[in-house]
Design an enzyme around this catalytic site. Structure first.
Site, short mmCIF file in Angstrom:
data_model
loop_
_atom_site.label_atom_id
_atom_site.label_comp_id
_atom_site.label_asym_id
_atom_site.label_seq_id
_atom_site.Cartn_x
_atom_site.Cartn_y
_atom_site.Cartn_z
N GLU A 1 0.81 -1.23 0.00
CA GLU A 1 0.00 0.00 0.00
C GLU A 1 0.83 1.26 0.00
OE1 GLU A 1 -0.69 -2.71 1.66
OE2 GLU A 1 -2.74 -3.22 1.10
N HIS B 1 -11.74 -4.80 9.40
CA HIS B 1 -12.24 -4.55 8.04
C HIS B 1 -13.51 -3.71 8.03
CE1 HIS B 1 -9.31 -7.34 6.57
NE2 HIS B 1 -9.82 -7.40 5.38
#
Ligand SMILES: Cc1ncc(C[n+]2csc(CCOP(=O)(O)OP(=O)(O)O)c2C)c(N)n1
Ligand SMILES: Cc1ncc(C[n+]2csc(CCOP(=O)(O)OP(=O)(O)O)c2C)c(N)n1
Ligand SMILES: [Mg+2]
Ligand SMILES: [Mg+2]
Lengths: 331, 326, 326, 331
Positions: free
Chosen positions: A64, A133
């Site tokens: 990322e 999440h």
């Protein structure tokens, strides 16, 4: 004559916007984890690899920080990258690049450089994906000077905000709520860019202003419907852009309704709802009949079990209760 | 579970793989029946890795795993009832419905999840090993992760730290060739993962992750080396997932022939052949093991279904320890 | 600046190193006089690296540097006036007082900072190179960073990405043996940095960072290889900083003997000896160069002192481009 | 009889607290970049390596994510790590470990695990370090359930908060403002732990409540002094703990003064000041004579030039103006 429309999902709307942008501007490309062969973690880019090839629908490794930073560099290098971070939860790994480089570069260089980068990410809870999440961290990005932060809540905005974001010379963060991808609406076949500066009144009303954004809009609209049954006419405002906030649309409504409740899926403390509440009070203090209410996610890491997750998130019941308290509180 | 024994116990290895297989096959059914939700990441096809590695651990060793954690949890000794109840989101045992299928944590067996941020478990494992090293214990921490996680900065930083400080970590890479839809060749510039790992001055080798006996041997050496104070070791198990990445995944990125090819090397099949050849397994004992495994799964489902929901009133409990039971 | 010439120009190399040396010696005085503030990271001792690498770049190539950026900026061609004015926090040229000594950015020479987050510049360089690759240009991006940055996840992710995508980046590691007070042996489990870098399947080699001619040769090969589409290259320059990490640093962690030992290999001294031996340098030409360098520094200081402050009213200008001048 | 005291700097106070903790509890150790041989980026741990050795004063490579995560693991493994992140700016690289693991673990595991980890970091601007070294991101941490966030503003708190934090079974983040390290005060020789649950009234007053924390306290006290000259008696409240916030101390003051201004070095939008403002209004709406004011850092990446940086940060002038506006605003 009315414009031709077709039923379109939020997911398809983003896909069409991506495809259109790439057809019209050779500098535009999409980069992120599994955007290509997999079709996107949430299926947004499905089929684009076939049309545009792997150079422009670019699968990245799990990195990322590097691929977001690479997006910044590519923007400086003359391209118009759209970087997909699969979910906001993983964007924490790229925050340094976003805050210390993308957001700071224009000012830090005295305007010599600017970063025309668009970052898309899925946000929110509601699918039993548990604590790691299910974050809603829009508020963190909305805190950072140099960034524009938008949260499309409708199919039309999903279609239009991406294109408008690509016209912005500076970094734009787009938050797509996971629960919206499947939402369908009639979309104009020639749907184009949308205004990124103004909030929108999604339902008019005179008794109270309900301010929200993104994935919470459907819940708030349901709550407004329920309130109507109780004789309370709620005006629903969709912020659309979380940075910079459009105070005018919100305050002009509150000056009329004299009551406000802010609904945000983020945690309550030091979140987006606090800023909206503070601004309303700062600008409408003498027109308010009651303190601004807030309905947010209970301050817990989002649990897996359905009944616990449901209890943690803003609900029609909690919004209705907050609105009735606000309206009733001075009677 | 035999610990640190010099020779593998094929029957036990087979039994463990079978438990995991039957457990997950039931998970698929339960997911379709919506009894289990969220993302569910299946281990089917990779059972030999957990089964071959974990017998080498002592009860006081630690295990760190990923969201693909059913196999490691079961073989480590996390009660099947507990895991199944957690998937049902019930309050009974483990995480009281807060963790779910991808966050199985179990303090009594020192099973530290169940981490759903790719690469997120590696620094944790380094820290657990640091605590052991600083306390002069000879405990070992095994950290499972996928080959896709090796691209993350956390892999790099964790390997370097463990190597610099000679910490007792076994880095166990489950190389199933894909990270969601991304093939290894598109995620690592050096696809030879043991070579890559050795660049940290960490002893590293690979093994056939479909052959549980090969995994057992490779892990035996690795755990011994780590426990004897040799510092971290990296072990790659070459394996394959027979199912999609998660129940959400339509699996468009792998061609069916490739999957079929790997299915021929199903770890249960391979071991069965070996054992039959050695005469240590016959239809009857096989049937008995299967009946036992299925019975254990049935019992776990029954346990989970009788489980009660964590009261909504307790939603905020455990956010801090002050809210935790004594 | 000679670009891509086949042979080094020792006089020019000496001149560039001298400019940097004199510039920074003045910075030290100005810092004591509080004309310059913040952290100031000096390059003194490391001049041969920037001087030896940057002549190989074309005007349209890009440079990414760290907070220790004076040398790279000056040799790249960022006007000394501009750099000095920026250190004074004046509005004249470059960053209009917003960047300061550690954030020299200069669009005309494609000098991209000036990045004060260790490792933060590497992903940026990968992206600049990606843009070039996708636009089919043969431009090269050189990314300077210290050996300490190699422990950061950003190094790992950036090397892997550049290697996977065969991007035109020269990763230029200035190994001065210390990251603040942390010696290389305590920051890297594999202290042979070229070996480490080659584990990404990236061609990697080292050079004597105190010998500007050696740096020139090593960088010549590296830049050619990158420009010819060979993908990224990693080059380690073994160097040493004669000064503390920053003006804040009392430098307690290095013993004086070590510093003295390295001072004997002062890059200016080494080149001077070589050139005198070759008869290409004498006292007179040396004196002339020094006078020129000092004059340039004097002029830069004068320019900076005559500079005006950015109006406070413009504080929020440039936060977004809409506030930027056309 | 009065307790014996000695003049102590904020920096020394933290050092003494660290040394005491390590002497009393063998499980305590310090880990971070340059905490050993260098003596700490800001000199806090100078000399501790000599007393405690390199095992317990542990220099790490530049690997924020890994050594913070290692601190979490070490805490789970039975130790009491104190992890130093040199500055909050670099903590972005470790946010994933802090938010997704340290903060979530206790709840996510149903209370099976807890993470007794202390993370110290320097925060704030004021030293011409520019955009990448001047952040005040306390607000981000204060948003996260599962964390306790404290900001010692005095020498006594610098001494006491660390020890108290080490007694906490859960993760505690300590923000040390870079401009405070050199501040000297008389400290009791037997100074011990302090209460981490309550805000403190640093100066009593009846006309207006000035709420602040950390590095802004000295500026706010100066402003209160200046206001006294104008006949406005300001009460100054130091929040001390930013999560959980001690509403009671703040609201009981505001109920008396009927006016409030929040001063925070963080950026204004979606920051700490918004939460404090919103809470005051929620709880004291009918006792407020004017909207709650906010004095924060101007929303720009902090510039290098002294005059620009000064203009960006909260100043006595801006605080005085905001206080006078609040007090004067109703006639
Ligand atoms: C930091 C982060 N990025 C992305 C994801 C989404 N994601 C979940 S699993 C996965 C693939 C991981 O592959 P690998 O490490 O090989 O493990 P495997 O699933 O193959 O066992 C991805 C991209 C995530 N959970 N965390
Ligand atoms: C991410 C990050 N962590 C820590 C720091 C503080 N810091 C600044 S320079 C430095 C040392 C860097 O060493 P190296 O990379 O070798 O470069 P050098 O200073 O030796 O040129 C550190 C720790 C920082 N600026 N950024
Ligand atoms: Mg994999
Ligand atoms: Mg160095």
């Amino acid at each position: 004559m009315t414009r031709a429309t077709k039923p379109t999902t939020y997911r398809e709307a983003i896909r069409e916007a991506l495809a259109e942008a790439m057809r019209e501007d050779p500098r535009v490309f999409l980069m992120g984890e599994d955007v290509g062969r997999y079709g996107g973690g949430f299926g947004v880019s499905l089929g684009l690899l076939e049309e545009f090839g792997e150079e422009r629908i670019r699968d990245t490794p799990l990195s990322e920080s590097a691929f977001v930073g690479a997006g910044i560099g590519a923007a400086l290098g003359g391209l118009r990258p759209v970087v997909e971070i699969m979910t906001v939860n993983f964007s924490l790994l790229a925050l340094d690049q976003i805050v210390n480089t993308a957001a700071a570069l224009s000012h830090m260089t005295g305007g010599q450089l600017n970063v025309p980068l668009v970052i898309r990410m899925t946000t929110g809870a509601g699918r039993q994906l548990a604590a790691q999440h299910s974050h809603s961290l829009e508020c963190w990005y909305a805190h950072v000077p140099g960034l524009r932060v938008v949260a499309p809540a409708t199919v039309e905005d999903a279609r239009g905000m991406l294109w408008s974001a690509l016209q912005d010379p500076d970094p734009v963060i787009i938050f797509e709520h996971g629960s919206l991808y499947g939402v369908t609406a009639e979309l104009a076949c020639d749907a184009g860019p949308v205004d990124l500066d103004r909030a929108a009144v999604r339902r008019p009303g005179d008794d109270i202003t309900l301010v929200t954004s993104g994935g919470s809009l459907p819940t708030v609209l349901d709550a407004a419907q329920a309130l109507a049954g109780h004789g309370i006419r709620a005006e629903v405002i969709d912020l659309r852009t979380l940075r910079p906030l459009d105070d005018a649309t919100v305050t002009s409504s509150v000056r009329r309704t004299h009551h406000a409740v802010v609904v945000d899926e983020g945690w309550r403390s030091v979140g987006l709802s606090a800023e909206v509440s503070a601004r309303i009070t700062e600008q409408c203090f003498y027109e308010l009949d009651a303190p601004v209410g807030r309905v947010c996610t209970v301050e817990v890491p989002i649990p897996y079990a359905a009944h616990l997750e449901r209890a943690a998130l803003p609900s029609v019941e909690r919004i209705v209760a907050a609105a009735e308290e606000a309206v009733g509180s001075h009677g | 579970m035999t610990v640190g024994s010099a020779r593998p116990d094929p029957v036990e290895l087979y039994r463990q793989m079978l438990r995991v297989r039957r457990f997950e096959e039931r998970c698929v059914q339960l997911y379709s029946a919506t009894a289990i939700r969220g993302f569910v990441h299946l281990y089917i096809g990779e059972e030999a890795v957990a089964a071959g590695v974990l017998p080498h651990l002592r009860a006081d060793d630690a295990v760190v795993a990923t969201y693909r954690d059913h196999g490691q949890a079961l073989v480590r000794g996390v009660p099947m009832n507990a895991s199944m109840a957690e998937m049902y989101g019930k309050q009974q045992v483990v995480c009281r419905g807060r963790g779910g299928t991808r966050h199985l944590f179990h303090a009594p067996t020192r099973f530290y999840g169940g981490n759903a941020i790719v690469g997120g478990g590696l620094p944790l494992a380094v820290g657990l090993a640091l605590a052991d090293a600083m306390q002069g214990s000879d405990r070992v921490t095994v950290c499972f992760f996928g080959e896709g996680a090796m691209a993350e900065g956390e892999f790099h930083e964790s390997m370097n730290l463990a190597a610099l400080w000679k910490l007792p970590v076994l880095f166990l890479c489950e190389n199933n060739l894909y990270a969601m839809g991304t093939a290894l060749s598109r995620s690592e510039s050096e696809p030879n993962l043991a070579v890559k790992a050795s660049s940290y001055e960490v002893p590293a080798w690979s093994c056939d992750g479909m052959d549980v006996l090969a995994v057992w041997e490779a892990a035996h050496r690795a755990v011994e080396l780590v426990r004897d104070g040799g510092g971290p070791v990296f072990l790659e198990a070459k394996t394959y997932r027979f199912r999609a990445h998660s129940m959400y995944d339509p699996d468009r990125y792998r061609d069916k022939a490739e999957i079929e090819h790997w299915r021929e090397r199903d770890p249960l099949l391979l071991l069965e052949r070996t054992m039959r050849a050695a005469g240590s397994l016959d239809d009857e004992s096989l049937a008995t093991m299967d009946t036992e495994a299925l019975a254990e799964v049935d019992a776990a489902v029954a346990f989970a279904e009788q489980g009660t929901d964590e009261p909504v009133a307790d939603l905020t409990r455990f956010v801090t320890s002050s809210g935790a039971m004594p």
